[in-house]
Structures are given as C-alpha cells and as structure tokens.
Design a protein around this motif. Structure first.
Motif, mmCIF file in Angstrom:
data_model
loop_
_atom_site.group_PDB
_atom_site.id
_atom_site.type_symbol
_atom_site.label_atom_id
_atom_site.label_comp_id
_atom_site.label_asym_id
_atom_site.label_seq_id
_atom_site.Cartn_x
_atom_site.Cartn_y
_atom_site.Cartn_z
ATOM 1 N N ALA A 1 0.818 -1.373 -0.071
ATOM 2 C CA ALA A 1 0.021 -0.176 -0.048
ATOM 3 C C ALA A 1 0.774 1.151 -0.030
ATOM 4 C CB ALA A 1 -0.786 -0.100 1.101
ATOM 5 N N HIS A 2 1.914 0.987 0.891
ATOM 6 C CA HIS A 2 2.853 2.442 0.793
ATOM 7 C C HIS A 2 3.452 2.515 -0.757
ATOM 8 C CE1 HIS A 2 6.695 4.420 2.641
ATOM 9 N NE2 HIS A 2 5.554 5.300 2.412
ATOM 10 N N MET A 3 3.836 1.381 -1.232
ATOM 11 C CA MET A 3 4.392 1.455 -2.579
ATOM 12 C C MET A 3 3.471 2.173 -3.424
ATOM 13 S SD MET A 3 7.138 0.574 -4.470
ATOM 14 C CE MET A 3 7.880 -0.589 -3.900
ATOM 15 N N LEU A 4 2.207 1.730 -3.646
ATOM 16 C CA LEU A 4 1.336 2.451 -4.369
ATOM 17 C C LEU A 4 1.098 3.756 -4.255
ATOM 18 C CD1 LEU A 4 -1.477 -0.519 -4.507
ATOM 19 C CD2 LEU A 4 -0.004 0.192 -6.410
ATOM 20 N N GLU A 5 1.418 4.410 -2.916
ATOM 21 C CA GLU A 5 1.124 5.598 -2.624
ATOM 22 C C GLU A 5 2.259 6.286 -2.925
ATOM 23 O OE1 GLU A 5 1.106 8.272 1.413
ATOM 24 O OE2 GLU A 5 0.663 6.472 1.767
ATOM 25 N N LEU A 6 3.398 5.763 -2.894
ATOM 26 C CA LEU A 6 4.848 6.388 -3.239
ATOM 27 C C LEU A 6 4.715 6.751 -5.148
ATOM 28 C CD1 LEU A 6 7.442 4.788 -1.133
ATOM 29 C CD2 LEU A 6 6.713 7.116 -0.873
ATOM 30 N N HIS A 7 4.152 5.534 -5.564
ATOM 31 C CA HIS A 7 4.344 5.793 -6.914
ATOM 32 C C HIS A 7 3.273 6.837 -7.293
ATOM 33 C CE1 HIS A 7 6.039 2.164 -9.122
ATOM 34 N NE2 HIS A 7 6.156 1.878 -7.805
ATOM 35 N N SER A 8 1.962 6.853 -6.687
ATOM 36 C CA SER A 8 1.029 7.832 -7.097
ATOM 37 C C SER A 8 1.724 9.323 -6.755
ATOM 38 C CB SER A 8 -0.368 7.570 -6.236
ATOM 39 O OG SER A 8 -1.215 8.493 -6.632
ATOM 40 N N ASN A 9 2.139 9.436 -5.811
ATOM 41 C CA ASN A 9 2.825 10.719 -5.397
ATOM 42 C C ASN A 9 3.862 11.277 -6.375
ATOM 43 O OD1 ASN A 9 1.248 10.737 -3.165
ATOM 44 N ND2 ASN A 9 2.859 10.254 -1.597
ATOM 45 N N LEU A 10 4.582 10.485 -7.000
ATOM 46 C CA LEU A 10 5.619 10.842 -7.993
ATOM 47 C C LEU A 10 5.149 10.786 -9.453
ATOM 48 C CD1 LEU A 10 8.673 11.540 -8.381
ATOM 49 C CD2 LEU A 10 9.042 8.866 -8.697
ATOM 50 N N LEU A 11 4.337 9.845 -9.815
ATOM 51 C CA LEU A 11 3.907 9.639 -11.098
ATOM 52 C C LEU A 11 2.644 10.180 -11.505
ATOM 53 C CD1 LEU A 11 5.482 6.170 -11.705
ATOM 54 C CD2 LEU A 11 6.660 8.316 -12.194
ATOM 55 N N GLY A 12 1.784 10.485 -10.386
ATOM 56 C CA GLY A 12 0.315 10.733 -10.547
ATOM 57 C C GLY A 12 -0.481 9.338 -10.421
ATOM 58 N N SER A 13 -1.713 9.713 -10.015
ATOM 59 C CA SER A 13 -2.405 8.540 -9.640
ATOM 60 C C SER A 13 -3.065 7.721 -11.004
ATOM 61 C CB SER A 13 -3.473 8.765 -8.555
ATOM 62 O OG SER A 13 -4.101 9.898 -9.204
ATOM 63 N N ALA A 14 -2.977 6.609 -10.718
ATOM 64 C CA ALA A 14 -3.475 5.910 -11.933
ATOM 65 C C ALA A 14 -5.090 6.217 -12.184
ATOM 66 C CB ALA A 14 -3.436 4.065 -11.952
ATOM 67 N N ASN A 15 -5.608 6.397 -13.461
ATOM 68 C CA ASN A 15 -6.880 6.468 -13.741
ATOM 69 C C ASN A 15 -7.287 5.830 -15.007
ATOM 70 O OD1 ASN A 15 -6.090 8.361 -15.624
ATOM 71 N ND2 ASN A 15 -6.002 10.041 -13.976
ATOM 72 N N GLU A 16 -8.321 5.872 -15.600
ATOM 73 C CA GLU A 16 -8.793 5.354 -16.766
ATOM 74 C C GLU A 16 -8.373 5.904 -17.792
ATOM 75 O OE1 GLU A 16 -10.527 2.549 -17.718
ATOM 76 O OE2 GLU A 16 -10.475 1.954 -15.605
ATOM 77 N N ARG A 17 -7.915 7.400 -17.833
ATOM 78 C CA ARG A 17 -7.513 7.971 -18.847
ATOM 79 C C ARG A 17 -5.965 7.595 -19.248
ATOM 80 N NH1 ARG A 17 -4.164 12.250 -19.383
ATOM 81 N NH2 ARG A 17 -4.025 12.881 -17.210
ATOM 82 N N ILE A 18 -5.080 7.490 -18.139
ATOM 83 C CA ILE A 18 -3.666 7.037 -18.662
ATOM 84 C C ILE A 18 -3.469 5.341 -18.539
ATOM 85 C CG2 ILE A 18 -2.720 9.248 -17.574
ATOM 86 C CD1 ILE A 18 -1.914 7.550 -15.007
ATOM 87 N N TRP A 19 -4.467 4.697 -17.861
ATOM 88 C CA TRP A 19 -4.454 3.272 -17.753
ATOM 89 C C TRP A 19 -5.622 2.647 -17.754
ATOM 90 C CZ3 TRP A 19 -2.226 -0.039 -13.341
ATOM 91 C CH2 TRP A 19 -2.046 -1.336 -13.535
ATOM 92 N N PRO A 20 -6.227 2.581 -19.371
ATOM 93 C CA PRO A 20 -7.532 1.916 -19.448
ATOM 94 C C PRO A 20 -7.644 0.712 -18.808
ATOM 95 C CG PRO A 20 -6.725 2.996 -21.417
ATOM 96 C CD PRO A 20 -5.649 2.924 -20.636
ATOM 97 N N GLY A 21 -8.797 0.511 -17.987
ATOM 98 C CA GLY A 21 -8.940 -0.789 -17.752
ATOM 99 C C GLY A 21 -8.568 -1.171 -16.181
ATOM 100 N N CYS A 22 -7.824 0.245 -15.473
ATOM 101 C CA CYS A 22 -7.379 -0.144 -14.218
ATOM 102 C C CYS A 22 -8.233 -0.088 -13.247
ATOM 103 C CB CYS A 22 -6.148 1.275 -13.872
ATOM 104 S SG CYS A 22 -7.027 2.380 -13.405
ATOM 105 N N THR A 23 -9.513 0.149 -13.278
ATOM 106 C CA THR A 23 -10.564 0.050 -12.163
ATOM 107 C C THR A 23 -11.161 -1.312 -12.313
ATOM 108 O OG1 THR A 23 -11.975 1.321 -13.672
ATOM 109 C CG2 THR A 23 -10.890 2.517 -12.155
ATOM 110 N N SER A 24 -10.960 -1.748 -13.469
ATOM 111 C CA SER A 24 -11.647 -3.227 -13.387
ATOM 112 C C SER A 24 -10.606 -4.466 -13.286
ATOM 113 C CB SER A 24 -12.182 -3.543 -14.968
ATOM 114 O OG SER A 24 -10.828 -3.578 -15.544
ATOM 115 N N LEU A 25 -9.506 -3.861 -12.746
ATOM 116 C CA LEU A 25 -8.629 -5.110 -12.192
ATOM 117 C C LEU A 25 -9.010 -5.523 -10.814
ATOM 118 C CD1 LEU A 25 -5.168 -3.109 -12.753
ATOM 119 C CD2 LEU A 25 -5.906 -5.085 -14.093
ATOM 120 N N PRO A 26 -8.662 -6.682 -10.663
ATOM 121 C CA PRO A 26 -9.000 -7.677 -9.414
ATOM 122 C C PRO A 26 -8.543 -6.468 -8.134
ATOM 123 C CG PRO A 26 -7.987 -9.190 -10.835
ATOM 124 C CD PRO A 26 -7.968 -7.770 -11.513
#
Length: 186
Positions: A18-43
């Motif tokens: 969870a901390h890794m995802l937070e660090l990624h999001s803080n540096l690269l921007g949070s993942a969303n459907e615009r930059i990663w289509p299908g990310c919200t449908s991942l398990p």
C-alpha cells in the motif's frame, strides 16, 4: 533501479504494498482510466483508495539528470503495461547513446587490487599438506587431524594492513606460534 542509481538511494522506499502504491502515485500521478484504460476493473482495485494526484513529478525529482534519462525512466515507469517500454526497447533508447559517451576501457584508470597489495609484498606460507586416512593411520595421532581454531586476537585481517587496521596478516608470527603450540600439545 535506474532511478535509485540517479538518486543514490531507493526511488520507492516502501514499507509495504500500500505504501509502494502511494509513493508511485505521489511521484507519477495516480492511475486512472485516462492514462491506464481498464485499471479500475483490475481484481481488488476497488479495495484501494488513492487520493487523486494528476501530475507527474518525475522531472522535478531528477533536476540534475539529463532529459533522455528522465524520458527513459518515465517510459519504464508507465502504469499501462501495453504502453510501457520493454527491456529490448529500453536498451535501444537514446539515453544510452547521448553524450557524454563513456570512455573506452583502455582509457580507464587501473588500480591494484587489495589482493595484489598484500600478497605481492610478502609471500604467504604454503598450506599444510592434507593427510589421507592411510597416512593418518601411520602417524602417532589417535584420530584424524583437527583444524586449529585461532583465538580472535591472532586471526589476521586480510585488509587490515591496507586500510590501517592493526590486525593484519603481515604479522603472522603470533599465529604461527599458536599453531606450533597446539601441535606440540597433541
């Protein structure tokens, strides 16, 4: 790893996933459907709530690094695996051929190894011969030869003399005396 080499510390020093995802999001921007289509449908994506962060701060994190290097990092850290650069493509990235070009190996300075510094100054004594069971049977000892364990004060530090330590292999006389005493007592 490349980002860690540029920073001289881990790029994402996370304590858990969870901390890794937070660090990624803080540096690269949070993942969303615009930059990663299908990310919200991942398990399990519904279990993770990230604060929306729309900006990529990679260039700001590496102000001292050339543009090609930041571009390569950005390509390797792209969220969408279909858009992310492959290892083969990364090796063909312009970063690797951009100036400054590395020196040829022949122009690089050479330094003696610690092994060369120590063992060229004083020849190490030859190791004791290994006795097979037939040779041991003919000797006066009651069993197989035992390896002598030297006390810590007499053990040599292979690099001690090079790096200023007082416990070096150049002073082998005390270690040899301990071995001789232990052989005489048998």
């Amino acid at each position: 790893l490349l980002g860690g080499l540029f920073l001289r510390e881990p790029l994402f020093p996370a304590k858990n996933e969870a901390h890794m995802l937070e660090l990624h999001s803080n540096l690269l921007g949070s993942a969303n459907e615009r930059i990663w289509p299908g990310c919200t449908s991942l398990p399990h994506s519904s279990l993770i709530t990230m604060t929306p962060q729309p900006y990529n701060y990679l260039k700001a994190k590496f102000p001292h690094v050339a543009g090609e290097a930041v571009d390569l990092l950005n390509c390797m850290l792209t969220y969408d695996p279909m858009k992310r650069i492959t290892a083969a493509e990364a090796l063909k990235h312009p970063y690797w051929t951009a100036p400054p070009i590395p020196k040829p190996r022949s122009a690089m300075p050479t330094f003696p190894t610690a092994h060369d510094l120590h063992f060229n100054t004083k020849q190490a004594p030859a190791p004791a011969p290994f006795l097979n069971s037939a040779q041991q049977a003919g000797s006066n000892s009651a069993g197989p030869k035992r390896k002598v364990s030297l006390p810590d004060s007499t053990r040599g530090d292979r690099f001690g003399s090079i790096f200023g330590g007082s416990n070096s292999l150049n002073n082998r006389s005390s270690a040899v005396q301990v071995v001789k005493r232990s052989r005489q007592s048998k």
